[in-house]
Write a protein that holds these residues in place. Sequence first.
Motif, short mmCIF file in Angstrom:
data_model
loop_
_atom_site.label_atom_id
_atom_site.label_comp_id
_atom_site.label_asym_id
_atom_site.label_seq_id
_atom_site.Cartn_x
_atom_site.Cartn_y
_atom_site.Cartn_z
N UNK A 94 -18.29 13.91 89.52
CA UNK A 94 -18.04 12.87 90.52
C UNK A 94 -18.43 11.50 89.97
N UNK A 95 -19.61 11.39 89.35
CA UNK A 95 -20.06 10.10 88.80
C UNK A 95 -19.11 9.58 87.72
N UNK A 96 -18.74 10.48 86.81
CA UNK A 96 -17.89 10.08 85.69
C UNK A 96 -16.51 9.64 86.20
N UNK A 97 -15.96 10.40 87.15
CA UNK A 97 -14.64 10.08 87.69
C UNK A 97 -14.65 8.77 88.46
N UNK A 98 -15.69 8.55 89.26
CA UNK A 98 -15.79 7.32 90.06
C UNK A 98 -15.91 6.10 89.13
N UNK A 99 -16.75 6.21 88.11
CA UNK A 99 -16.91 5.08 87.18
C UNK A 99 -15.61 4.82 86.42
N UNK A 100 -14.91 5.91 86.07
CA UNK A 100 -13.64 5.73 85.36
C UNK A 100 -12.62 5.00 86.23
N UNK A 101 -12.54 5.40 87.51
CA UNK A 101 -11.60 4.75 88.44
C UNK A 101 -11.91 3.26 88.55
N UNK A 102 -13.20 2.94 88.65
CA UNK A 102 -13.63 1.55 88.76
C UNK A 102 -13.26 0.75 87.49
N UNK A 103 -13.59 1.30 86.33
CA UNK A 103 -13.34 0.58 85.07
C UNK A 103 -11.85 0.43 84.80
N UNK A 104 -11.10 1.47 85.15
CA UNK A 104 -9.65 1.43 84.94
C UNK A 104 -9.03 0.33 85.79
N UNK A 105 -9.46 0.23 87.04
CA UNK A 105 -8.91 -0.80 87.91
C UNK A 105 -9.25 -2.19 87.37
N UNK A 106 -10.50 -2.34 86.90
CA UNK A 106 -10.92 -3.64 86.36
C UNK A 106 -10.06 -4.01 85.15
N UNK A 107 -9.74 -3.05 84.31
CA UNK A 107 -8.99 -3.36 83.08
C UNK A 107 -7.50 -3.53 83.33
N UNK A 108 -6.93 -2.70 84.24
CA UNK A 108 -5.48 -2.75 84.46
C UNK A 108 -5.08 -3.75 85.53
N UNK A 109 -6.02 -4.10 86.41
CA UNK A 109 -5.72 -4.98 87.52
C UNK A 109 -4.88 -4.31 88.59
N UNK A 110 -4.80 -2.99 88.56
CA UNK A 110 -4.13 -2.27 89.64
C UNK A 110 -4.81 -0.92 89.86
N UNK A 111 -4.55 -0.39 91.04
CA UNK A 111 -5.28 0.81 91.44
C UNK A 111 -4.60 2.07 90.93
N UNK A 112 -5.36 2.91 90.25
CA UNK A 112 -4.92 4.27 89.97
C UNK A 112 -5.95 5.19 90.61
N UNK A 113 -5.49 5.94 91.60
CA UNK A 113 -6.41 6.81 92.34
C UNK A 113 -6.75 8.04 91.47
N UNK A 114 -8.04 8.28 91.29
CA UNK A 114 -8.49 9.42 90.49
C UNK A 114 -8.85 10.57 91.43
N UNK A 115 -8.19 11.70 91.21
CA UNK A 115 -8.37 12.87 92.07
C UNK A 115 -9.35 13.83 91.41
#
Length: 278
Positions: A94-115
Amino acid sequence: AKRAGRNRVSYFTRSLQDDAERRMRLVADMHAAIEQAQFSLVYQPIVHIASGKVRKAEALIRWQHPERGHVSPADFIPIAEETGLILPIGDWVMRTGIKFARDLQARLGETVQISLNKSPVHLRNRKPGYPSVVELLAEYGVSGSLIAVEMTEGMLIEADEQTLQRLYALRDAGVQVSLDDFGTGYSSLSYLKKFDIDYLKIDQSFVRGLSAHSSERALCEAMIVMAHKLGIEVVAEGVETHEQLALLREAGCDYAQGYLFSRPLPAEHFEVWLRENG
Ligand code: C2E
Ligand code: CA
Ligand code: CA
Ligand code: CA
């Protein structure tokens, strides 16, 4: 006959012992794996069929064992569930996935929902020291809309009042809930409505047999029609061929996931894939 019987018993006993030893080794190794950071998450794109866009991905755990090499989650997750090790492992996921979703959004500037896959054992047993997903989102300052949680049908059938409250708390935080391996268990469609599920994932056993005149085609179509009537979106898993995709599109399926698009990829490769194909 007596001797044969005895032989059979001793053979059986020995194999059970081997099995117990194997399990004990696996449990000890899992403890070490947590401490030595042998786990990683890989990410598989979930494609919106009508637009071809990728705004979702499933996180899947990988274990690179120093001697055994890759150990499949299908082998170690059930043992982790039986021994309670799913709590530290699930917490790490859960921690790793949540941090990845956050960092990905910051880098791409768009939301990718991590399931994220959540074991029923993990959802049912709350222990001190293991925060809930909602608490983790607060800890990392991440919006619930960046995350989805996948759980299996058994989860809902066995859900007690506490588990239900946790499910509702997830929903309140904006986390989407997805029902995994749909069609393989015992739950009826009424569960989908009762628990306010956002997505169901048609199990890959149905997708594998998809062809123009197959019973799987009729089953997939029926599941999709009923889900849509309940306001639930549908993801097909294990999509490997263009024919399967075409039949799913025709049936009105919303999302597809499978080797046809991409295998699950390590974080950096997933991000590159997304920039090129998303
Ligand atoms: P699942 O949640 O149903 O995941 C789908 C499985 O199908 C994954 O296997 C994925 O790699 C595989 N797959 C994806 N596309 C295709 C395709 O086109 N064809 C075929 N044949 N297979 C495809 P994987 O990664 O080995 O995971 C197996 C199971 O282990 C998962 O089934 C899930 O139940 C469990 N699991 C994986 N990661 C986690 C995790 O982080 N937490 C928990 N609790 N369980 C996990
Ligand atoms: Ca899943
Ligand atoms: Ca699944
Ligand atoms: Ca499955």
